[in-house]
Design a protein around this motif. Structure first.
Motif, PDB file in Angstrom:
ATOM      1  N   HIS A 111       0.870  -1.045   0.072  1.00  0.00           N
ATOM      2  CA  HIS A 111      -0.247  -0.042   0.011  1.00  0.00           C
ATOM      3  C   HIS A 111       0.918   1.313   0.002  1.00  0.00           C
ATOM      4  N   ALA A 112       2.030   1.106   0.790  1.00  0.00           N
ATOM      5  CA  ALA A 112       2.801   2.384   0.722  1.00  0.00           C
ATOM      6  C   ALA A 112       3.864   2.666  -0.672  1.00  0.00           C
ATOM      7  N   PHE A 113       4.050   1.467  -1.015  1.00  0.00           N
ATOM      8  CA  PHE A 113       5.250   1.861  -2.076  1.00  0.00           C
ATOM      9  C   PHE A 113       4.861   1.270  -3.409  1.00  0.00           C
ATOM     10  N   SER A 114       4.135   0.228  -3.363  1.00  0.00           N
ATOM     11  CA  SER A 114       3.270  -0.300  -4.592  1.00  0.00           C
ATOM     12  C   SER A 114       4.445  -0.825  -5.878  1.00  0.00           C
ATOM     13  N   PRO A 115       5.144  -1.965  -5.228  1.00  0.00           N
ATOM     14  CA  PRO A 115       6.375  -2.615  -5.897  1.00  0.00           C
ATOM     15  C   PRO A 115       5.594  -3.400  -6.636  1.00  0.00           C
ATOM     16  N   GLU A 116       6.051  -3.744  -8.066  1.00  0.00           N
ATOM     17  CA  GLU A 116       5.569  -4.767  -8.944  1.00  0.00           C
ATOM     18  C   GLU A 116       6.042  -6.066  -8.495  1.00  0.00           C
ATOM     19  N   ARG A 117       7.620  -6.049  -7.845  1.00  0.00           N
ATOM     20  CA  ARG A 117       8.158  -7.233  -7.482  1.00  0.00           C
ATOM     21  C   ARG A 117       8.621  -6.926  -6.023  1.00  0.00           C
ATOM     22  N   VAL A 118       8.612  -8.035  -5.264  1.00  0.00           N
ATOM     23  CA  VAL A 118       9.256  -7.929  -4.032  1.00  0.00           C
ATOM     24  C   VAL A 118      10.194  -9.151  -4.037  1.00  0.00           C
ATOM     25  N   VAL A 119      11.678  -8.705  -3.558  1.00  0.00           N
ATOM     26  CA  VAL A 119      12.513  -9.903  -3.344  1.00  0.00           C
ATOM     27  C   VAL A 119      13.111 -10.086  -1.908  1.00  0.00           C
ATOM     28  N   LEU A 120      12.954 -11.322  -1.647  1.00  0.00           N
ATOM     29  CA  LEU A 120      13.109 -11.448  -0.179  1.00  0.00           C
ATOM     30  C   LEU A 120      14.501 -12.011   0.050  1.00  0.00           C
ATOM     31  N   GLY A 121      15.253 -11.512   1.002  1.00  0.00           N
ATOM     32  CA  GLY A 121      16.636 -12.208   1.340  1.00  0.00           C
ATOM     33  C   GLY A 121      16.557 -12.413   2.891  1.00  0.00           C
ATOM     34  N   GLY A 122      18.083 -12.906   3.053  1.00  0.00           N
ATOM     35  CA  GLY A 122      18.002 -13.257   4.541  1.00  0.00           C
ATOM     36  C   GLY A 122      17.732 -14.481   4.910  1.00  0.00           C
ATOM     37  N   GLY A 123      17.881 -15.210   6.214  1.00  0.00           N
ATOM     38  CA  GLY A 123      17.542 -16.656   6.139  1.00  0.00           C
ATOM     39  C   GLY A 123      16.404 -17.042   6.165  1.00  0.00           C
ATOM     40  N   VAL A 124      15.284 -16.173   6.758  1.00  0.00           N
ATOM     41  CA  VAL A 124      13.776 -16.745   6.710  1.00  0.00           C
ATOM     42  C   VAL A 124      13.535 -16.910   5.541  1.00  0.00           C
ATOM     43  N   SER A 125      14.180 -16.289   4.364  1.00  0.00           N
ATOM     44  CA  SER A 125      13.490 -16.220   2.955  1.00  0.00           C
ATOM     45  C   SER A 125      13.868 -17.572   2.253  1.00  0.00           C
ATOM     46  N   GLN A 126      14.871 -18.441   2.950  1.00  0.00           N
ATOM     47  CA  GLN A 126      15.063 -19.781   2.791  1.00  0.00           C
ATOM     48  C   GLN A 126      13.824 -20.669   2.862  1.00  0.00           C
ATOM     49  N   ALA A 127      12.947 -20.343   3.676  1.00  0.00           N
ATOM     50  CA  ALA A 127      11.642 -21.029   3.688  1.00  0.00           C
ATOM     51  C   ALA A 127      10.475 -20.594   2.992  1.00  0.00           C
ATOM     52  N   LEU A 128      10.888 -19.681   2.028  1.00  0.00           N
ATOM     53  CA  LEU A 128       9.757 -18.785   1.177  1.00  0.00           C
ATOM     54  C   LEU A 128       8.948 -20.005   0.499  1.00  0.00           C
ATOM     55  N   ASP A 129       9.517 -20.938  -0.218  1.00  0.00           N
ATOM     56  CA  ASP A 129       8.656 -21.914  -0.944  1.00  0.00           C
ATOM     57  C   ASP A 129       7.622 -22.460  -0.116  1.00  0.00           C
ATOM     58  N   LEU A 130       8.063 -22.562   1.303  1.00  0.00           N
ATOM     59  CA  LEU A 130       7.076 -23.342   2.459  1.00  0.00           C
ATOM     60  C   LEU A 130       5.848 -22.309   2.751  1.00  0.00           C
ATOM     61  N   MET A 131       6.141 -21.037   2.486  1.00  0.00           N
ATOM     62  CA  MET A 131       5.295 -19.904   3.064  1.00  0.00           C
ATOM     63  C   MET A 131       4.403 -19.509   1.945  1.00  0.00           C
ATOM     64  N   LEU A 132       5.002 -19.412   0.554  1.00  0.00           N
ATOM     65  CA  LEU A 132       4.538 -18.401  -0.407  1.00  0.00           C
ATOM     66  C   LEU A 132       3.088 -18.512  -0.614  1.00  0.00           C
ATOM     67  N   ALA A 133       2.396 -19.588  -0.644  1.00  0.00           N
ATOM     68  CA  ALA A 133       0.901 -19.754  -1.024  1.00  0.00           C
ATOM     69  C   ALA A 133       0.039 -19.074   0.297  1.00  0.00           C
ATOM     70  N   ASP A 134       0.650 -19.243   1.556  1.00  0.00           N
ATOM     71  CA  ASP A 134       0.222 -18.736   2.691  1.00  0.00           C
ATOM     72  C   ASP A 134      -0.015 -17.065   2.670  1.00  0.00           C
ATOM     73  N   ILE A 135       1.430 -16.540   2.163  1.00  0.00           N
ATOM     74  CA  ILE A 135       1.496 -15.077   1.981  1.00  0.00           C
ATOM     75  C   ILE A 135       0.481 -14.534   1.268  1.00  0.00           C
ATOM     76  N   ARG A 136       0.731 -15.117  -0.088  1.00  0.00           N
ATOM     77  CA  ARG A 136       0.027 -14.739  -1.214  1.00  0.00           C
ATOM     78  C   ARG A 136      -1.685 -14.742  -1.020  1.00  0.00           C
ATOM     79  N   GLU A 137      -2.126 -15.772  -0.213  1.00  0.00           N
ATOM     80  CA  GLU A 137      -3.591 -15.650   0.123  1.00  0.00           C
ATOM     81  C   GLU A 137      -3.930 -14.773   1.043  1.00  0.00           C
ATOM     82  N   ALA A 138      -3.146 -14.651   2.282  1.00  0.00           N
ATOM     83  CA  ALA A 138      -3.391 -13.749   3.273  1.00  0.00           C
ATOM     84  C   ALA A 138      -3.160 -12.097   2.588  1.00  0.00           C
ATOM     85  N   MET A 139      -2.276 -11.877   1.695  1.00  0.00           N
ATOM     86  CA  MET A 139      -2.123 -10.631   1.152  1.00  0.00           C
ATOM     87  C   MET A 139      -3.281 -10.261   0.205  1.00  0.00           C
TER      88      MET A 139
END
Lengths: 313, 313
Positions: free
Chosen positions: B250-278
């Motif tokens: 809502h603040a920046f309206s990016p077309e793409r978000v890139v996640l780095g850092g340790g937690v991002s290594q679990a992104l594949d496990l969380m992506l569907a939940d993240i997308r649905e909640a967003m």
């Protein structure tokens, strides 16, 4: 002698339609307004725009800019949706106005043109990193960073009113809960005021409201007369404004923040509280920004729409 | 033949100092690393930088860029404060490196150079409106809007980890509570993991952690083995990531978000939940952005510091 073009700005609100011609220095040369013909629908309102443009237009008028209170496609000049006005779905507004007036016409989000107006000719003049926020029925925002308006993908950046800030079950206009707008807008202040009047029927606030539901304006007026109930409401409002302004500061780092909208008329009563609450919460290195009231007031969007037209040529 | 300059990037972390030379295409030509000489203090670390630069430098090396994990003054080339390293207060780092190497030297915030690296040569390539977020010990952010890095007044924009999102009394590294970082960082995930291990000592997560306190990495590993305790932790992590990503959208309206850092290594496990909640929470008109893992990984800041040097010439 340099030829000085003029530019037309249109502020399309839920109730009022306003049209003005400005010169390159941001001065209003002529202005007209009419109540939005809601019953007549889209066709009627476009006709109203055409008629008002004809009245303010000059031989040197170069271009028209329209502030859209909703979703639009700038490339196509298409209004996609205006929540406050029925029927504005997929309307080729720019093409319509161009066909009727012969003037090139551009669209931009209403908060962004208001920011542009304040940035060029108002309280944000000369500031490279600048935030504009309207605190009224809702909370709208637009940001200038590094001397450029932040648009974002599809022009949708700036919706900071709908960033989650609290777990409170405060209903928001977006249909969700916990948004900044849900706790800090004029609507939120009025809701708190009505509850306060119920609890304190003998307060000055209650007397000013009379038979009608208390409004944010009543709170400001009662606070200026020293009403402790109203002063407490403004302290709470200041705390929520500060919480959101800290978020804005950390995200965008503006040097100056300009507040418009009804609630900003109580800014002088809240400023010390806002500054103190921000100071306590800001990260090291960050300082409390300049916080100022809108200079163009209700004309920010009208002038800014014309500025957008001028700068889109 | 066109002469191809090379550029040196320095990634100064709390424990590791890394230096690399890259070419104009973002390829690493040579790289060196050393443990930060914390005992030796500022003088010793500047000496380490000088020595590592001498090793990777080439005849065509044009300029040095340093990613600073703290406050700095870009105009003066001054490091103001590095929370993770003692003694780095008002250090004229750019001048020092210039004097020792003869190479022009520029400073930039570590999250911003990492974003720059991903934008030019990683997962953000070619994207005009782009958000980079590291989800590790803390949450750092940097934003590209309209093909320009968002710096803000004094270069302090992007600190979205320290935007308030909840009323929970979740302690944050900034000394306050309720920040996005306090509920969604790797530190928050590890804290939740330790509590889960206490409650579920027979879980696969507990077995993987063994005698040591459970970490975010343990959660990811246990989740990949199907551990229900770990999967629940990642669902909660996804919910908090999504809440903050909606705010970012809502603040920046990016077309793409890139996640780095340790937690991002679990992104594949969380992506569907993240997308649905967003999707459930985004305003009309807004769509769930592309969400991708960092492509440069740990090298984003190293490459990005050199890119910043290149683009500062």
């Amino acid at each position: 002698m340099v030829r000085e073009d003029s530019f037309i700005g249109i502020d399309l609100g839920g109730t009022q339609l306003r049209v003005a011609a400005i010169d390159a220095a941001g001065r209003i040369l002529d202005r007209r307004a009419a109540p939005v013909d809601r019953a007549g629908g889209v066709r009627a309102v476009i006709g109203q725009m055409e008629a008002l443009i004809a009245k303010v237009r000059r031989p040197d008028t170069a271009v028209v800019g329209i502030g859209v209170p909703g979703a639009f496609d700038p490339g196509q000049g298409l209004v996609l949706d205006i929540p406050a006005l029925a029927g504005w779905t997929a309307i080729p507004l720019a093409t319509e106005i161009e066909a009727r007036t012969g003037l090139p016409t551009v669209l931009e989000n209403d908060a962004k043109v208001a920011a542009l107006g304040e940035w060029r000719f108002g309280a944000g003049r000369g500031i490279a990193d600048f935030a504009y926020l309207t605190i009224s029925t809702g909370i709208g925002g637009a940001f200038v960073v590094g001397d450029r308006l932040v648009r974002g993908f599809r022009g949708l950046a700036g919706e900071v009113g709908h960033t989650r800030i609290t777990d409170r079950s405060a209903p928001c206009s977006c249909g969700h809960e916990g948004c900044w707008e849900a706790v800090a807008s004029g609507t939120a202040l009025a809701r708190a005021a009505r509850m306060a009047v119920d609890r304190q029927p003998r307060s000055r606030l209650a007397a000013l409201a009379g038979e009608a539901p208390a409004t944010g304006e009543d709170v400001t007026r009662a606070a200026r007369e020293g009403c402790p109930v109203a002063l407490t409401l403004l302290r709470e409002e200041a705390a929520w404004l500060a919480a959101g302004l800290v978020n804005v500061q950390h995200a965008f780092s503006p040097e100056r923040v300009v507040l418009g909208g009804g609630v900003s008329q109580a800014l002088d009563l809240m400023l010390a509280d806002i500054r103190e609450a921000m100071r306590r919460r800001l990260l090291p290195g960050h300082e409390v920004p300049d916080i100022a009231s809108s200079k163009l007031g209700d004309d920010a969007g009208l002038i800014g729409a014309a500025v957008h037209a001028k700068e889109s040529r």
